[in-house]
Design a protein around this motif. Structure first.
Motif, PDB file in Angstrom:
ATOM      1  N   VAL A  61       0.872  -1.169   0.000  1.00 54.36           N
ATOM      2  CA  VAL A  61       0.000   0.000   0.000  1.00 54.36           C
ATOM      3  C   VAL A  61       0.908   1.218   0.000  1.00 54.36           C
ATOM      4  O   VAL A  61       1.757   1.368   0.885  1.00 54.36           O
ATOM      5  N   ALA A  62       0.765   2.042  -1.007  1.00 55.62           N
ATOM      6  CA  ALA A  62       1.595   3.241  -1.133  1.00 55.62           C
ATOM      7  C   ALA A  62       0.706   4.474  -1.153  1.00 55.62           C
ATOM      8  O   ALA A  62      -0.329   4.491  -1.827  1.00 55.62           O
ATOM      9  N   VAL A  63       1.107   5.468  -0.414  1.00 59.75           N
ATOM     10  CA  VAL A  63       0.441   6.764  -0.428  1.00 59.75           C
ATOM     11  C   VAL A  63       1.402   7.725  -1.114  1.00 59.75           C
ATOM     12  O   VAL A  63       2.546   7.882  -0.688  1.00 59.75           O
ATOM     13  N   VAL A  64       0.935   8.332  -2.196  1.00 60.07           N
ATOM     14  CA  VAL A  64       1.771   9.245  -2.963  1.00 60.07           C
ATOM     15  C   VAL A  64       1.153  10.636  -2.891  1.00 60.07           C
ATOM     16  O   VAL A  64       0.013  10.840  -3.310  1.00 60.07           O
ATOM     17  N   GLU A  65       1.923  11.549  -2.324  1.00 58.49           N
ATOM     18  CA  GLU A  65       1.493  12.937  -2.247  1.00 58.49           C
ATOM     19  C   GLU A  65       2.025  13.665  -3.471  1.00 58.49           C
ATOM     20  O   GLU A  65       3.192  13.530  -3.819  1.00 58.49           O
ATOM     21  N   VAL A  66       1.127  14.404  -4.125  1.00 58.50           N
ATOM     22  CA  VAL A  66       1.494  15.145  -5.337  1.00 58.50           C
ATOM     23  C   VAL A  66       1.096  16.604  -5.185  1.00 58.50           C
ATOM     24  O   VAL A  66       0.256  16.951  -4.350  1.00 58.50           O
ATOM     25  N   VAL A  67       1.704  17.424  -6.021  1.00 59.84           N
ATOM     26  CA  VAL A  67       1.326  18.828  -6.107  1.00 59.84           C
ATOM     27  C   VAL A  67       1.205  19.164  -7.591  1.00 59.84           C
ATOM     28  O   VAL A  67       1.958  18.647  -8.418  1.00 59.84           O
ATOM     29  N   CYS A  68       0.252  19.991  -7.922  1.00 53.73           N
ATOM     30  CA  CYS A  68       0.041  20.408  -9.302  1.00 53.73           C
ATOM     31  C   CYS A  68       0.987  21.553  -9.630  1.00 53.73           C
ATOM     32  O   CYS A  68       1.057  22.532  -8.885  1.00 53.73           O
ATOM     33  N   ARG A  69       1.704  21.438 -10.737  1.00 53.02           N
ATOM     34  CA  ARG A  69       2.606  22.517 -11.150  1.00 53.02           C
ATOM     35  C   ARG A  69       1.842  23.769 -11.570  1.00 53.02           C
ATOM     36  O   ARG A  69       2.361  24.866 -11.491  1.00 53.02           O
ATOM     37  N   THR A  70       0.601  23.599 -12.008  1.00 52.47           N
ATOM     38  CA  THR A  70      -0.182  24.742 -12.488  1.00 52.47           C
ATOM     39  C   THR A  70      -0.808  25.528 -11.345  1.00 52.47           C
ATOM     40  O   THR A  70      -0.606  26.730 -11.229  1.00 52.47           O
ATOM     41  N   CYS A  71      -1.569  24.841 -10.473  1.00 51.96           N
ATOM     42  CA  CYS A  71      -2.323  25.559  -9.438  1.00 51.96           C
ATOM     43  C   CYS A  71      -1.795  25.345  -8.020  1.00 51.96           C
ATOM     44  O   CYS A  71      -2.316  25.923  -7.079  1.00 51.96           O
ATOM     45  N   LYS A  72      -0.786  24.471  -7.884  1.00 55.70           N
ATOM     46  CA  LYS A  72      -0.157  24.172  -6.579  1.00 55.70           C
ATOM     47  C   LYS A  72      -1.075  23.403  -5.631  1.00 55.70           C
ATOM     48  O   LYS A  72      -0.795  23.292  -4.447  1.00 55.70           O
ATOM     49  N   PHE A  73      -2.181  22.853  -6.135  1.00 55.40           N
ATOM     50  CA  PHE A  73      -3.082  22.036  -5.328  1.00 55.40           C
ATOM     51  C   PHE A  73      -2.357  20.768  -4.896  1.00 55.40           C
ATOM     52  O   PHE A  73      -1.705  20.110  -5.703  1.00 55.40           O
ATOM     53  N   SER A  74      -2.447  20.424  -3.614  1.00 51.83           N
ATOM     54  CA  SER A  74      -1.845  19.193  -3.095  1.00 51.83           C
ATOM     55  C   SER A  74      -2.919  18.130  -2.962  1.00 51.83           C
ATOM     56  O   SER A  74      -4.062  18.425  -2.588  1.00 51.83           O
ATOM     57  N   HIS A  75      -2.545  16.902  -3.255  1.00 50.61           N
ATOM     58  CA  HIS A  75      -3.484  15.786  -3.205  1.00 50.61           C
ATOM     59  C   HIS A  75      -2.698  14.518  -2.896  1.00 50.61           C
ATOM     60  O   HIS A  75      -1.515  14.422  -3.209  1.00 50.61           O
ATOM     61  N   SER A  76      -3.358  13.555  -2.293  1.00 52.60           N
ATOM     62  CA  SER A  76      -2.739  12.258  -2.033  1.00 52.60           C
ATOM     63  C   SER A  76      -3.522  11.168  -2.747  1.00 52.60           C
ATOM     64  O   SER A  76      -4.755  11.189  -2.769  1.00 52.60           O
TER      65      SER A  76
END
Length: 187
Positions: free
Chosen positions: A50-65
């Motif tokens: 089970v992997a949790v990957v946190e990302v950020v959008c280069r366009t709007c800087k929105f963070s999501h997992s």
């Protein structure tokens, strides 16, 4: 964070999913990985990671997992040129046929721009693997087009409606034949 884990065949498939997935905030992207964590104890006990990957959008800087369950699809009997993305015969549950075709094109473009010949070759092999993953959706030998259930997202469905010939099995096989083989021999 996503409610239900997405089922992946490998960490490579997770990486490719993030490349082709738009930002959940603005619908653009690209998404950039900030951090990844995994439950190694569970992987030892169940052959699932089970992997949790946190990302950020280069366009709007929105963070999501995103939460992924990576199922061990390895098989010692797999041929040497089996895809490292998904060594099994079944299609992806995360990336649809249109997204695999898009990924192949994106990676092939990167290969064409790459100055290092070895790196360019590796990218072309990865583009070939993406086409191989797309072809796993073609379950009817008498139909040159993928079935409706091969499409998970509206952009892929729209591209199919606009130009179904781009999804021709024969076209994908012919395109894949232009890429180098991972074993050095032609398929």
């Amino acid at each position: 964070m996503s409610a239900d884990p997405l089922i992946a065949h490998s960490l490579g498939e997770v990486h490719l999913y993030l490349m082709v997935t738009p930002c959940p905030g603005c619908g653009q992207g690209p998404l950039v990985e900030k951090r990844a964590t995994s439950d190694d104890d569970q992987a030892r006990e169940t052959s699932e990671l089970v992997a949790v990957v946190e990302v950020v959008c280069r366009t709007c800087k929105f963070s999501h997992s995103f939460v992924f369950t990576i199922r061990d699809g390895s098989d010692a009997d797999q041929p040497a040129n089996a895809s490292p993305i998904n060594p099994g015969d079944g299609p992806s549950r995360m990336i649809d046929v249109g997204q695999w075709i898009t990924l192949s094109g994106m990676i092939a473009e990167s290969a064409a721009a790459e100055a290092d010949k070895l790196r360019a070759r590796m990218l072309k092999i990865e583009a070939s693997h993406c086409l191989g993953e797309a072809l796993k959706f073609y379950d009817d030998p008498d139909n040159d087009l993928p079935p409706p259930e091969a499409f998970f997202c509206e952009p892929s469905q729209a591209r199919f409606r606009e130009a179904p010939s781009r999804f021709s099995r024969r076209r994908l096989i012919d395109l894949r034949a232009t890429f180098p083989s991972p074993t050095g021999s032609r398929r």
